[in-house]
Design an enzyme around this catalytic site. Structure first.
Site, mmCIF file in Angstrom:
data_model
loop_
_atom_site.group_PDB
_atom_site.id
_atom_site.type_symbol
_atom_site.label_atom_id
_atom_site.label_comp_id
_atom_site.label_asym_id
_atom_site.label_seq_id
_atom_site.Cartn_x
_atom_site.Cartn_y
_atom_site.Cartn_z
ATOM 1 N N GLY A 35 0.685 -1.461 -0.361
ATOM 2 C CA GLY A 35 0.049 0.219 -0.173
ATOM 3 C C GLY A 35 0.792 0.937 -0.058
ATOM 4 O O GLY A 35 1.970 1.432 -0.483
ATOM 5 N N CYS A 36 0.462 1.985 -0.057
ATOM 6 C CA CYS A 36 0.981 3.394 0.582
ATOM 7 C C CYS A 36 2.408 3.244 0.941
ATOM 8 O O CYS A 36 1.985 2.938 2.350
ATOM 9 C CB CYS A 36 0.654 4.529 0.729
#
Length: 196
Positions: A35-36
């Protein structure tokens, strides 16, 4: 923090992202996506600083275009994942430990998504650098899928291709911006030790 770690961290902060990471003799590289990348980097640095992590860099991997930018990766059209690459001392921390941490710090059950962040750039993936890493990645993934995530793991296990450093302002982002965005699915889960 050791002199080498301080030097590498300062060097990373001061220079553009085009400068490759320093990999001292005997050190190894691990590349993961969860993810981020801001939160992933932040959590790995907190957990492994002075415990084997020599450097960490956020960037892009797994795509099919050259020199991707943050904006182009966020479009979802380049095929890249936001990722973290760490240089670590295998005498102090094992690749297996780094991967087990990966499966504790994010939700590996949602393909192309972490919390509110949706798109292939936010996928869960392990990018292995050699046959031994692939073997460990498959073994750890199999165990966590059975014991922790009950058959729901969607994490990809892929050969590490071309790595592209993210722009300089993304490096150490949450250290520089403590109130910056953190994906709500990035937190350390309390799982029991994996059984053999």
């Amino acid at each position: 923090m050791s002199f080498l770690s301080r030097f590498v961290r300062n060097f990373t902060t001061m220079n553009s992202s085009a400068t490759p990471m320093n990999v001292p003799a005997g050190a190894q590289t691990a590349t993961i996506a969860a993810g981020c990348f801001w939160g992933v980097e932040h959590m790995y640095r907190k957990a492994f600083d002075n415990k084997g992590l020599l450097d960490a860099r956020v960037g892009y991997i797994g795509g099919d275009t050259s020199n991707p930018s943050y904006r182009s990766v966020c479009s979802g059209r380049t095929g890249h994942a936001e990722a973290l690459q760490v240089v670590y001392d295998p005498e102090k921390v094992s690749y297996r430990t780094l991967l087990e941490f990966l499966y504790k710090m994010h939700d590996p059950t949602t393909a192309d998504r972490q919390g509110p962040d949706v798109g292939s750039q936010y996928r869960s993936a392990i990018f292995y650098h050699d046959e031994e890493q692939e073997k460990v990645a498959r073994d750890v993934t199999d165990k966590v899928n059975k014991q922790w995530w009950k058959g729901k793991v969607a994490t990809q296990i892929l050969p590490a291709g071309q790595w592209w450093d993210a722009e300089a302002y993304h490096q150490l982002y949450l250290d520089k911006n403590p109130s910056g965005y953190e994906c709500p699915s990035h937190f350390l889960r309390n799982f029991p030790a994996l059984s053999e």
